[in-house]
Design a protein around this motif. Structure first.
Motif, mmCIF file in Angstrom:
data_model
loop_
_atom_site.group_PDB
_atom_site.id
_atom_site.type_symbol
_atom_site.label_atom_id
_atom_site.label_comp_id
_atom_site.label_asym_id
_atom_site.label_seq_id
_atom_site.Cartn_x
_atom_site.Cartn_y
_atom_site.Cartn_z
ATOM 1 N N ASN B 50 0.887 -1.232 -0.059
ATOM 2 C CA ASN B 50 -0.098 -0.064 0.086
ATOM 3 C C ASN B 50 1.044 1.130 0.077
ATOM 4 O O ASN B 50 0.326 2.470 -0.046
ATOM 5 C CB ASN B 50 -0.886 0.049 1.329
ATOM 6 C CG ASN B 50 -1.964 -0.823 1.216
ATOM 7 O OD1 ASN B 50 -2.559 -1.622 1.790
ATOM 8 N ND2 ASN B 50 -2.795 -0.575 -0.048
ATOM 9 N N ILE B 52 2.398 2.391 2.582
ATOM 10 C CA ILE B 52 2.361 2.970 4.018
ATOM 11 C C ILE B 52 3.878 2.822 4.783
ATOM 12 O O ILE B 52 4.415 3.773 5.341
ATOM 13 C CB ILE B 52 1.262 2.472 5.070
ATOM 14 C CG1 ILE B 52 -0.014 2.690 4.516
ATOM 15 C CG2 ILE B 52 1.611 2.788 6.354
ATOM 16 C CD1 ILE B 52 -1.146 1.834 5.146
ATOM 17 N N PRO B 72 0.731 6.128 -0.822
ATOM 18 C CA PRO B 72 -0.332 5.502 -0.631
ATOM 19 C C PRO B 72 -1.506 5.708 -1.634
ATOM 20 O O PRO B 72 -2.292 4.741 -2.372
ATOM 21 C CB PRO B 72 -0.629 5.372 0.884
ATOM 22 C CG PRO B 72 0.517 5.992 1.530
ATOM 23 C CD PRO B 72 1.439 6.673 0.419
ATOM 24 N N HIS B 73 -1.834 7.028 -1.760
ATOM 25 C CA HIS B 73 -2.989 7.251 -2.421
ATOM 26 C C HIS B 73 -2.768 6.909 -4.225
ATOM 27 O O HIS B 73 -3.698 6.668 -4.655
ATOM 28 C CB HIS B 73 -3.387 8.815 -2.357
ATOM 29 C CG HIS B 73 -2.399 9.782 -2.794
ATOM 30 N ND1 HIS B 73 -1.514 10.235 -2.015
ATOM 31 C CD2 HIS B 73 -2.354 10.461 -3.690
ATOM 32 C CE1 HIS B 73 -0.615 11.001 -2.453
ATOM 33 N NE2 HIS B 73 -1.181 11.499 -3.506
ATOM 34 N N ALA B 76 -3.328 3.330 -4.480
ATOM 35 C CA ALA B 76 -4.934 3.133 -4.641
ATOM 36 C C ALA B 76 -5.335 3.306 -5.979
ATOM 37 O O ALA B 76 -6.153 2.703 -6.399
ATOM 38 C CB ALA B 76 -5.505 3.718 -3.257
ATOM 39 N N ARG B 77 -4.814 4.582 -6.474
ATOM 40 C CA ARG B 77 -5.356 4.937 -7.717
ATOM 41 C C ARG B 77 -5.159 3.756 -8.906
ATOM 42 O O ARG B 77 -5.667 3.976 -9.793
ATOM 43 C CB ARG B 77 -4.883 6.183 -8.208
ATOM 44 C CG ARG B 77 -5.683 7.336 -7.629
ATOM 45 C CD ARG B 77 -4.913 8.597 -7.579
ATOM 46 N NE ARG B 77 -5.488 9.504 -6.656
ATOM 47 C CZ ARG B 77 -5.559 10.630 -6.534
ATOM 48 N NH1 ARG B 77 -5.440 11.301 -7.753
ATOM 49 N NH2 ARG B 77 -6.386 11.517 -5.735
ATOM 50 N N ARG B 82 -8.163 -2.204 -0.144
ATOM 51 C CA ARG B 82 -7.833 -2.926 1.172
ATOM 52 C C ARG B 82 -8.863 -2.724 2.428
ATOM 53 O O ARG B 82 -9.415 -1.575 2.235
ATOM 54 C CB ARG B 82 -6.444 -2.280 1.542
ATOM 55 C CG ARG B 82 -6.220 -2.393 2.702
ATOM 56 C CD ARG B 82 -4.844 -2.315 3.254
ATOM 57 N NE ARG B 82 -4.626 -2.744 4.499
ATOM 58 C CZ ARG B 82 -3.452 -2.781 5.138
ATOM 59 N NH1 ARG B 82 -2.527 -2.225 4.804
ATOM 60 N NH2 ARG B 82 -3.329 -3.359 6.293
ATOM 61 N N HIS B 104 -14.000 7.728 -4.651
ATOM 62 C CA HIS B 104 -13.473 9.133 -4.811
ATOM 63 C C HIS B 104 -12.553 8.976 -6.206
ATOM 64 O O HIS B 104 -12.595 9.913 -6.887
ATOM 65 C CB HIS B 104 -12.564 9.200 -3.569
ATOM 66 C CG HIS B 104 -11.702 10.317 -3.739
ATOM 67 N ND1 HIS B 104 -12.279 11.788 -3.195
ATOM 68 C CD2 HIS B 104 -10.451 10.795 -3.990
ATOM 69 C CE1 HIS B 104 -11.502 12.632 -3.245
ATOM 70 N NE2 HIS B 104 -10.373 12.075 -3.944
ATOM 71 N N ILE B 105 -11.590 8.057 -6.255
ATOM 72 C CA ILE B 105 -10.790 7.960 -7.592
ATOM 73 C C ILE B 105 -11.373 7.803 -8.876
ATOM 74 O O ILE B 105 -10.884 8.283 -9.630
ATOM 75 C CB ILE B 105 -9.896 6.909 -7.477
ATOM 76 C CG1 ILE B 105 -10.367 5.489 -7.272
ATOM 77 C CG2 ILE B 105 -8.806 7.277 -6.317
ATOM 78 C CD1 ILE B 105 -9.440 4.618 -7.067
#
Lengths: 288, 257
Positions: B50, B52, B72-73, B76-77, B82, B104-105
């Protein structure tokens, strides 16, 4: 007559609410306490003053630039002072903003002197009759502007994608990151919004109390309002501000006028004795 | 090419080596499990994927992209979603709002238009809500959509967290002990859900789980970690017979499973 005093109290209270709201937004989403909220207001006020008084632009355009500059001030504060300290304890950031407020105040004094200046109001100063009450146009303008701003903010945070994402960040930064939300961007946006609120504050307050480098001290009332309403609660900040404003204006109506500054704070202490978390504040629940 | 490829991953926390040279590949469309005793480094692997934690050494390729050093973001994109060992929902929001944050993404309306609720944004929001409803149907959460998350029981919250993760339309779903704290019936439902996430939604699953019935029942492949090192990898059948695994971890569980 009492009704009129209450209305002008609400107008004063709206200004405290705006201060409290700026503080609360930053606190809620980043955990930081921004002591320079009032100085952000003061600086953008002086930007407008420079525009119309020294450079000779129209008042409307100057006020527009004032609002724009307030957003920039918020962003610059975040990028320059707060983000480098992102891993520092919140108390350090508080001291950083306290330092910034002193620098901003003294710096503004160097540039514009510590005198008081007249600041034009965006609203007409004649009085209107509303039913039983005769209301000053400026008070009415302050109340209306604050009301509209609060509504816009409410809908923004409640329904917009960005606002919802910002609420998510304020609840759990890690989880928000893993949803693909940039926490840094969210922080910057929070400061921009808080800056804008301080700019609106400048436009509303400077005509009433004159523009001066000491104008930022209104942040003290903002803190009082936020704590009275319940620290960290957005509706609480609004309610606390308006309550303080009404108390401050109604108290001299019954008591000698020197009491003006005592009553609101006496009430603040009284409320906190009965409900230490403030009127709308929630007790912090810890998972055991 | 595997969807996710973890190569020679190592990380230290102070003097403690939490992962040593850990490698494994997750193929597209599979359910891949990471197992091992407490402290074996399973969640650490998740946190490195991720973004982190930053690995000391090693490389992670996801869908052809090197994600080892991504924030991390941004991970995710790319399509990595997770859930957490201790549910990390936005508890002051409703179930629907949580799922909207998960989307969101994929929502692209900007700050200004978002504030003004312009037409395009409305259409986008409508689509988002329809997709959210599909996810609620899929996970059996329709009745809870307007509930505050903090008011819901643990078993439901687990599913809300899966709903939020699925809302991002991920390519891979990382589930960290999804069966933790669930009763046997809830665990049954969970297993069916995970299987359907793979078969119906075509999402690859990387699973960390202590419940051996879940792991053995679902996994295509299993990787066993022990004190930060990979000691075995194979199908459930192979893992159950593997001498080092039985010794390190499975022990009596194998007989009951």
């Amino acid at each position: 007559m009492l009704l009129q005093v209450i209305v002008s109290g609400i107008a004063t209270g709206c200004i405290y609410s705006l201060m409290a709201l700026g503080l609360t937004l930053i606190y809620k989403s980043t955990g930081h306490v921004n002591f320079a909220q009032g100085e952000m207001s003061m600086l953008s006020g002086f930007v407008a003053f420079t525009m119309f008084h020294i450079l000779g632009f129209s008042v409307t355009f100057s006020l527009f630039i004032c609002l724009l500059s307030s957003i920039v001030i918020g962003l610059v504060m975040e990028r320059l002072l707060v983000r480098p300290a992102i891993r520092a304890p919140h108390f350090n950031v508080f001291i950083i903003t306290l330092g910034a407020s002193i620098v901003m105040q003294s710096g503004a004094g160097l540039i514009w002197t510590h005198d008081q200046f007249l600041f034009p109001s965006a609203f007409p100063s004649e009085t209107f009759s509303l039913g039983f009450v005769r209301v000053n146009g400026i008070s009415l303008g302050i109340i209306a502007t604050t009301g509209v701003l609060m509504l816009v903010l409410y809908f923004f945070f409640k329904y917009s994608k960005t606002g919802t994402a910002m609420r998510a960040v304020s609840e759990s930064q890690n989880a928000a990151l893993l949803m693909g939300i940039s926490v840094k961007r969210s922080f910057a946006l929070t400061w921009a919004i808080s800056g804008f609120i301080s700019g609106v504050g400048a436009v509303l307050i400077a005509p009433v109390i004159f523009l001066s480098t000491r104008m930022g001290l209104v942040v003290i009332n903002g803190f009082a309002a936020a704590i009275l309403g319940g620290w960290g609660s957005i509706p609480g900040a609004v309610l606390g501000g308006i309550m303080l404003g009404i108390l401050e204006n109604v108290a001299p109506y019954y008591f000698p006028s020197q009491i003006r500054n005592i009553i609101p704070f006496a009430v603040l202490v009284g409320v906190l004795i009965i409900k230490p978390t403030g009127i709308m504040g929630e007790e912090e629940k810890r998972r055991v | 090419m595997p969807l996710l490829s973890v190569a020679k991953l190592s990380i230290h926390f102070g003097g403690l080596a939490a992962l040593i040279n850990c490698s494994f590949d997750v193929e597209q469309g599979k359910i891949f499990s990471l197992i091992g005793p407490n402290g074996a480094g399973k969640t650490t692997v998740f946190n490195i994927i991720n973004g982190i934690y930053k690995a000391d050494r090693g490389k992670i390729l996801f869908d052809g992209t090197d994600i080892t050093h991504l924030a991390p973001h941004n991970v995710a994109r790319l399509g990595v979603a997770r859930t957490f060992q201790n549910i990390e929902l936005f508890s002051k929001m409703t179930v629907l709002e949580n799922v909207l944050v998960g989307q969101h993404i994929h929502l692209c309306s900007g700050i200004l238009s978002g504030g003004l609720l312009l037409g395009r944004v409305r259409a986008e929001e409508k689509l988002a809500r329809e997709e959210a409803n599909n996810i609620f149907d899929f996970l059996g959460l329709t009745d809870y959509r307007s509930h505050l998350v903090s008011d819901l029981p643990h078993g439901i919250q687990t599913r809300v967290e899966m709903a939020r993760a699925l809302a991002a339309k991920p390519k891979i779903l990382l589930l960290d002990e999804p069966a933790g704290g669930l009763n046997p019936q809830e665990t049954q439902v969970l297993m069916q859900l995970i299987e359907r996430i793979r078969s119906d939604l075509k999402i690859t699953v990387l699973l960390v789980e202590h419940d051996m019935a879940v792991v053995m029942g679902l996994s295509d492949r299993i990787c066993v970690l022990h004190f930060g090192q990979k000691i075995a990898e194979g199908s459930p059948g192979e893992i159950q017979k593997h001498p080092r695994v039985t010794e390190a971890y499975l022990g009596e569980t194998v007989e009951h499973a």
